[in-house]
Design a protein around this motif. Structure first.
Motif, PDB file in Angstrom:
ATOM      1  N   LEU A   1     -10.054  42.010 -26.732  1.00  0.00           N
ATOM      2  CA  LEU A   1      -9.418  40.739 -27.069  1.00  0.00           C
ATOM      3  C   LEU A   1      -7.918  40.955 -27.182  1.00  0.00           C
ATOM      4  N   ASP A   2      -7.159  40.106 -26.516  1.00  0.00           N
ATOM      5  CA  ASP A   2      -5.700  40.154 -26.582  1.00  0.00           C
ATOM      6  C   ASP A   2      -5.185  38.801 -27.036  1.00  0.00           C
ATOM      7  N   TYR A   3      -4.185  38.828 -27.894  1.00  0.00           N
ATOM      8  CA  TYR A   3      -3.551  37.614 -28.379  1.00  0.00           C
ATOM      9  C   TYR A   3      -2.061  37.676 -28.036  1.00  0.00           C
ATOM     10  N   GLU A   4      -1.515  36.561 -27.605  1.00  0.00           N
ATOM     11  CA  GLU A   4      -0.081  36.463 -27.316  1.00  0.00           C
ATOM     12  C   GLU A   4       0.408  35.087 -27.745  1.00  0.00           C
ATOM     13  N   VAL A   5       1.667  35.020 -28.096  1.00  0.00           N
ATOM     14  CA  VAL A   5       2.320  33.746 -28.389  1.00  0.00           C
ATOM     15  C   VAL A   5       3.142  33.386 -27.162  1.00  0.00           C
ATOM     16  N   VAL A   6       2.964  32.163 -26.673  1.00  0.00           N
ATOM     17  CA  VAL A   6       3.675  31.716 -25.480  1.00  0.00           C
ATOM     18  C   VAL A   6       4.286  30.348 -25.730  1.00  0.00           C
ATOM     19  N   GLY A   7       5.027  29.881 -24.777  1.00  0.00           N
ATOM     20  CA  GLY A   7       5.653  28.573 -24.895  1.00  0.00           C
ATOM     21  C   GLY A   7       7.118  28.711 -25.255  1.00  0.00           C
ATOM     22  N   GLN A   8       7.853  27.670 -24.994  1.00  0.00           N
ATOM     23  CA  GLN A   8       9.292  27.677 -25.194  1.00  0.00           C
ATOM     24  C   GLN A   8       9.689  28.035 -26.629  1.00  0.00           C
ATOM     25  N   SER A   9       8.975  27.509 -27.599  1.00  0.00           N
ATOM     26  CA  SER A   9       9.301  27.799 -28.997  1.00  0.00           C
ATOM     27  C   SER A   9       8.251  28.683 -29.659  1.00  0.00           C
ATOM     28  N   GLY A  10       7.401  29.314 -28.852  1.00  0.00           N
ATOM     29  CA  GLY A  10       6.353  30.156 -29.406  1.00  0.00           C
ATOM     30  C   GLY A  10       5.286  29.370 -30.133  1.00  0.00           C
ATOM     31  N   SER A  11       5.083  28.118 -29.708  1.00  0.00           N
ATOM     32  CA  SER A  11       4.151  27.239 -30.407  1.00  0.00           C
ATOM     33  C   SER A  11       2.737  27.269 -29.834  1.00  0.00           C
ATOM     34  N   MET A  12       2.527  28.068 -28.819  1.00  0.00           N
ATOM     35  CA  MET A  12       1.206  28.146 -28.197  1.00  0.00           C
ATOM     36  C   MET A  12       0.650  29.558 -28.397  1.00  0.00           C
ATOM     37  N   LEU A  13      -0.635  29.621 -28.671  1.00  0.00           N
ATOM     38  CA  LEU A  13      -1.327  30.895 -28.824  1.00  0.00           C
ATOM     39  C   LEU A  13      -2.294  31.039 -27.670  1.00  0.00           C
ATOM     40  N   ILE A  14      -2.283  32.210 -27.024  1.00  0.00           N
ATOM     41  CA  ILE A  14      -3.251  32.481 -25.974  1.00  0.00           C
ATOM     42  C   ILE A  14      -4.117  33.656 -26.411  1.00  0.00           C
ATOM     43  N   CYS A  15      -5.402  33.510 -26.207  1.00  0.00           N
ATOM     44  CA  CYS A  15      -6.353  34.582 -26.477  1.00  0.00           C
ATOM     45  C   CYS A  15      -7.088  34.863 -25.179  1.00  0.00           C
TER      46      CYS A  15
ATOM     47  N   ASP B   1     -26.871  47.820 -13.362  1.00  0.00           N
ATOM     48  CA  ASP B   1     -25.935  47.376 -12.328  1.00  0.00           C
ATOM     49  C   ASP B   1     -24.681  46.812 -12.975  1.00  0.00           C
ATOM     50  N   TYR B   2     -23.554  47.140 -12.375  1.00  0.00           N
ATOM     51  CA  TYR B   2     -22.279  46.585 -12.816  1.00  0.00           C
ATOM     52  C   TYR B   2     -21.971  45.359 -11.961  1.00  0.00           C
ATOM     53  N   LYS B   3     -21.816  44.223 -12.613  1.00  0.00           N
ATOM     54  CA  LYS B   3     -21.566  42.969 -11.903  1.00  0.00           C
ATOM     55  C   LYS B   3     -20.088  42.688 -11.686  1.00  0.00           C
ATOM     56  N   GLY B   4     -19.238  43.292 -12.504  1.00  0.00           N
ATOM     57  CA  GLY B   4     -17.802  43.118 -12.332  1.00  0.00           C
ATOM     58  C   GLY B   4     -17.096  42.675 -13.592  1.00  0.00           C
ATOM     59  N   LEU B   5     -15.796  42.585 -13.481  1.00  0.00           N
ATOM     60  CA  LEU B   5     -14.939  42.169 -14.584  1.00  0.00           C
ATOM     61  C   LEU B   5     -15.106  40.679 -14.841  1.00  0.00           C
ATOM     62  N   VAL B   6     -15.218  40.330 -16.111  1.00  0.00           N
ATOM     63  CA  VAL B   6     -15.274  38.920 -16.506  1.00  0.00           C
ATOM     64  C   VAL B   6     -14.218  38.691 -17.580  1.00  0.00           C
ATOM     65  N   SER B   7     -13.744  37.456 -17.640  1.00  0.00           N
ATOM     66  CA  SER B   7     -12.739  37.146 -18.651  1.00  0.00           C
ATOM     67  C   SER B   7     -12.823  35.684 -19.043  1.00  0.00           C
ATOM     68  N   GLY B   8     -12.229  35.392 -20.162  1.00  0.00           N
ATOM     69  CA  GLY B   8     -12.117  34.028 -20.652  1.00  0.00           C
ATOM     70  C   GLY B   8     -10.776  33.890 -21.326  1.00  0.00           C
ATOM     71  N   GLU B   9     -10.170  32.746 -21.160  1.00  0.00           N
ATOM     72  CA  GLU B   9      -8.853  32.496 -21.732  1.00  0.00           C
ATOM     73  C   GLU B   9      -8.875  31.201 -22.529  1.00  0.00           C
ATOM     74  N   ALA B  10      -8.095  31.192 -23.584  1.00  0.00           N
ATOM     75  CA  ALA B  10      -7.931  29.974 -24.377  1.00  0.00           C
ATOM     76  C   ALA B  10      -6.473  29.884 -24.794  1.00  0.00           C
ATOM     77  N   VAL B  11      -5.871  28.736 -24.531  1.00  0.00           N
ATOM     78  CA  VAL B  11      -4.501  28.473 -24.961  1.00  0.00           C
ATOM     79  C   VAL B  11      -4.567  27.315 -25.940  1.00  0.00           C
ATOM     80  N   ILE B  12      -4.072  27.563 -27.139  1.00  0.00           N
ATOM     81  CA  ILE B  12      -4.168  26.558 -28.194  1.00  0.00           C
ATOM     82  C   ILE B  12      -2.794  26.360 -28.807  1.00  0.00           C
ATOM     83  N   GLY B  13      -2.421  25.110 -28.996  1.00  0.00           N
ATOM     84  CA  GLY B  13      -1.135  24.793 -29.619  1.00  0.00           C
ATOM     85  C   GLY B  13      -1.282  24.649 -31.113  1.00  0.00           C
ATOM     86  N   ALA B  14      -0.280  25.113 -31.821  1.00  0.00           N
ATOM     87  CA  ALA B  14      -0.233  24.931 -33.273  1.00  0.00           C
ATOM     88  C   ALA B  14       0.673  23.736 -33.541  1.00  0.00           C
ATOM     89  N   ASN B  15       0.186  22.798 -34.324  1.00  0.00           N
ATOM     90  CA  ASN B  15       0.986  21.585 -34.538  1.00  0.00           C
ATOM     91  C   ASN B  15       2.052  21.764 -35.611  1.00  0.00           C
TER      92      ASN B  15
END
Length: 106
Positions: free
Chosen positions: A82-96, A16-30
């Motif tokens: 898995l997808d990775y992107e850099v976000v934030g005003q100065s690109g200081s946040m990483l989202i996976c 049985d297919y239960k559906g799409l699942v996802s998880g997100e993490a946004v982490i700042g680099a100091n």
């Protein structure tokens, strides 16, 4: 819970297919990590501090995705991406973002 990037699991059938699942993490680099990484870029070599941030983001996103699948009663997640992107005003946040299809196995 089986988590795989493949669309099938060898020796098992999807019941049985239960559906799409996802998880997100946004982490700042100091700032200190950024400074040491720029030095590493200049002299060459791997940036262990950024590798740790990437691993942490990936692990957190996969954990969230797995918890989502467990709530649906799934045995496995197939087709994980898995997808990775850099976000934030100065690109200081990483989202996976981890996503896949939650399934039960027969």
């Amino acid at each position: 819970m089986i988590v795989t990037t493949t669309n099938t699991i060898e020796g098992r059938k999807v019941a049985d297919y239960k559906g799409l699942v996802s998880g997100e993490a946004v982490i700042g680099a100091n700032v200190f990590r950024d400074v040491f990484a720029s030095i590493r870029d200049f002299v060459g070599g791997r940036s262990g501090s950024y590798e740790k941030v990437l691993k942490s983001a990936r692990d957190e996103a996969l954990r969230d995705m797995t918890e989502d699948a467990e709530r649906l009663g799934a045995d496995a997640i197939v087709g994980v991406d898995l997808d990775y992107e850099v976000v934030g005003q100065s690109g200081s946040m990483l989202i996976c973002i981890a996503s896949g299809t939650a399934v039960t196995l027969g």
